[in-house]
Motif scaffolding. Structure first.
Motif, PDB file in Angstrom:
ATOM      1  N   PRO A 183       0.728  -1.227   0.095  1.00  0.00           N
ATOM      2  CA  PRO A 183       0.043  -0.156  -0.043  1.00  0.00           C
ATOM      3  C   PRO A 183       1.060   1.338   0.013  1.00  0.00           C
ATOM      4  O   PRO A 183       0.384   2.354  -0.434  1.00  0.00           O
ATOM      5  CB  PRO A 183      -0.816   0.069   1.264  1.00  0.00           C
ATOM      6  CG  PRO A 183      -0.166  -0.972   2.127  1.00  0.00           C
ATOM      7  CD  PRO A 183       0.636  -2.119   1.274  1.00  0.00           C
ATOM      8  N   GLY A 184       2.074   1.290   0.594  1.00  0.00           N
ATOM      9  CA  GLY A 184       2.802   2.182   0.741  1.00  0.00           C
ATOM     10  C   GLY A 184       3.555   2.664  -0.613  1.00  0.00           C
ATOM     11  O   GLY A 184       3.978   3.989  -0.709  1.00  0.00           O
ATOM     12  N   THR A 185       3.588   1.692  -1.494  1.00  0.00           N
ATOM     13  CA  THR A 185       4.182   1.989  -2.923  1.00  0.00           C
ATOM     14  C   THR A 185       3.268   2.024  -4.005  1.00  0.00           C
ATOM     15  O   THR A 185       2.859   3.075  -4.597  1.00  0.00           O
ATOM     16  CB  THR A 185       5.541   1.183  -3.117  1.00  0.00           C
ATOM     17  OG1 THR A 185       5.018  -0.220  -2.855  1.00  0.00           O
ATOM     18  CG2 THR A 185       6.672   1.541  -2.107  1.00  0.00           C
ATOM     19  N   LEU A 186       2.723   0.793  -4.195  1.00  0.00           N
ATOM     20  CA  LEU A 186       2.018   0.583  -5.408  1.00  0.00           C
ATOM     21  C   LEU A 186       0.359   1.052  -5.230  1.00  0.00           C
ATOM     22  O   LEU A 186      -0.308   1.576  -6.080  1.00  0.00           O
ATOM     23  CB  LEU A 186       1.747  -1.010  -5.668  1.00  0.00           C
ATOM     24  CG  LEU A 186       3.172  -1.524  -6.261  1.00  0.00           C
ATOM     25  CD1 LEU A 186       3.021  -3.094  -6.319  1.00  0.00           C
ATOM     26  CD2 LEU A 186       3.795  -0.768  -7.246  1.00  0.00           C
ATOM     27  N   GLY A 187       0.123   1.202  -4.025  1.00  0.00           N
ATOM     28  CA  GLY A 187      -1.386   1.580  -3.471  1.00  0.00           C
ATOM     29  C   GLY A 187      -1.470   3.111  -3.998  1.00  0.00           C
ATOM     30  O   GLY A 187      -2.551   3.389  -4.014  1.00  0.00           O
TER      31      GLY A 187
END
Length: 483
Positions: A277-281
């Motif tokens: 979630p922190g990158t792709l999200g």
């Protein structure tokens, strides 16, 4: 090609045709009523003659190579069509469930509207009633065969998408107190009725073909791509205004294909965004674009001259074995690892008015009925499994090896994830097992909060009290997790 005065799959004399080609339309534009019967009787140099539609599909569209070992060159026309298809998928899903909701309003009802038009037209053709009677008349001897029930079970799982995660992913956007049980029943019944309805449209056309060719309906056995790209265009060529019916039919196929892609594609992108979630999200549009580009590139092998061989191997070994096996392990994980009692408590929390007797029935089916049926079907499938064939072509051993590698690769992540989790979790073996089999509420709440905006778009309703409480609990949950 559909708009040409004379569709190219109705006549011979093209560069892809052979000497044994049998035209559907004569040179003067009239229908060759004996085309299909001539196909059965005629041979050319010991080689069976082929209808113009078959030669157009085999020698022009596919330009089929000699076998599995010969990939051949890429068909640029098919590559362009595949790229356009993935572009449609990206446009429909780039904004998440909000954009897919708008697309579904078109792609879901439109195929049934077009199918109804085709059904009405086909029902007015001679011989259509014979096809319908063949469809609705039970074959009692066939029902005694266990293979019929096994294939029906596999079709039901494949049609509903069980094991692929699409239903679960799309269901995660429901309200916390949504009536999921009722929705599940509606989806199952709607899928059954849709299959029956499509069957009427199919067998009215097959009945007409049987009438025109003079052969029984039971002997017209085209299926899969052959049914779509040979039988239907052949039948449309025999109708008045064949260009109109061909366009309607292929438009229906396009809408069905794009609509079917939504669930599987959303499962992939949502899983990646939830896992990171922190990158792709934070970049869901780019994730969607990357997945579409990747799908387009992976599909290029299927549009080479040997692509039909590769397609059938992948379809043959993944559909029958993968769906049943994954569903079996999902049932075991819910009923015996996480626990049917815990799962019933979660359902009761979401649906407080659900009677306890209903939960008892569901729990019995989850723990015993589903695993036993899946195991029996999987065992029979493996016992009676036969390698695929394409017309008269038998696949070599290398193709069967590739197929079993694909089938194993579909199931292998399940034990691999279990082993990885046991090795990376601290504590005794029993403590590790209990930790891995417990629900992680922090992940559930984080997903709920990340998707708040999409949920609001999807239903046009504000979040309910339970969902708002989950979002407010988020800092406390993370604090407990750090502690």
């Amino acid at each position: 090609m559909c708009f040409r005065p004379t569709p190219p799959w109705t006549t011979c004399g093209h560069e892809w045709n052979t000497e044994g080609c049998i035209p559907i339309w004569d040179v003067n534009g009239t229908i060759n009523v004996n085309a299909s019967s001539n196909r059965i009787m005629n041979t050319t140099g010991g080689r069976a003659s082929m209808l113009a539609t078959e030669e157009f599909w085999t020698y022009n569209v596919l330009d089929l190579s000699r076998g599995f070992e010969f990939m051949g060159t890429l068909k640029w026309e098919l590559a362009l069509a595949v790229t356009i298809s993935w572009t449609l998928v990206f446009i429909c899903l780039c904004k998440g469930v909000f954009s897919s909701r708008i697309a579904v309003y078109i792609t879901a009802p439109a195929p049934f509207i077009l199918l109804t038009i085709l059904l009405i037209r086909a029902s007015l053709l001679p011989g259509s009633l014979d096809g319908v009677l063949f469809y609705v008349t039970p074959d009692w001897d066939g029902l005694k065969s266990y293979q019929v029930w096994v294939e029906g079970f596999i079709y039901g799982f494949y049609s509903l998408g069980n094991g692929y995660g699409a239903v679960t992913t799309l269901g995660s956007y429901n309200r916390f107190h949504d009536q999921s049980l009722g929705n599940s029943i509606i989806i199952s019944i709607a899928d059954l009725l849709a299959a029956i309805y499509c069957g009427f449209a199919l067998f009215t056309i097959l009945g007409y073909m049987a009438y025109e060719t003079g052969i029984p309906v039971s002997e017209i056995r085209n299926s899969g791509p052959g049914l779509i790209f040979i039988t239907y265009p052949h039948t449309a060529s025999l109708l008045p205004l064949p260009q109109l019916w061909t366009v309607l039919f292929f438009l229906t196929c396009i809408l069905l294909a794009v609509d079917s892609q939504f669930g599987a594609f959303k499962t992939l992108t949502s899983g990646l965004c939830d896992l990171y979630p922190g990158t792709l999200g934070k970049h869901k549009v780019l994730v969607c674009l990357a997945a579409c580009v990747g799908g387009n590139l992976l599909g290029l092998i299927f549009i080479t001259q040997g692509g039909m061989y590769y397609f059938q191997v992948v379809d043959w070994y993944s559909a029958a074995l993968g769906t049943t096996t994954i569903s079996f392990f999902e049932g075991l994980a819910i009923a015996w690892v996480y626990g049917a009692d815990n799962f019933c408590e979660n359902i009761k929390e979401m649906m407080p008015t659900l009677p306890n007797r209903v939960l008892k029935v569901l729990k019995f089916h989850w723990k015993f009925v589903l695993p036993v049926i899946c195991l029996v079907v999987l065992s029979i499938t493996l016992w009676r499994f036969k390698p695929p064939t394409l017309n008269d072509y038998s696949y070599p051993d290398i193709a069967q090896t590739v197929g079993w590698v694909i089938a194993t690769g579909i199931v292998l992540p399940i034990p691999a994830a279990i082993v990885y989790g046991l090795f990376t979790t601290q504590g005794s073996l029993m403590q590790r097992f209990k930790h891995l089999s417990a629900m992680r509420y922090d992940s559930f709440v984080k997903h709920s909060c990340d998707e708040c905006k999409e949920k609001s778009y999807f239903s046009d309703l504000p979040l309910d009290k339970t969902e708002l409480e989950m979002c407010h609990m988020l800092p406390d949950v993370f604090q407990d997790d750090r502690a």
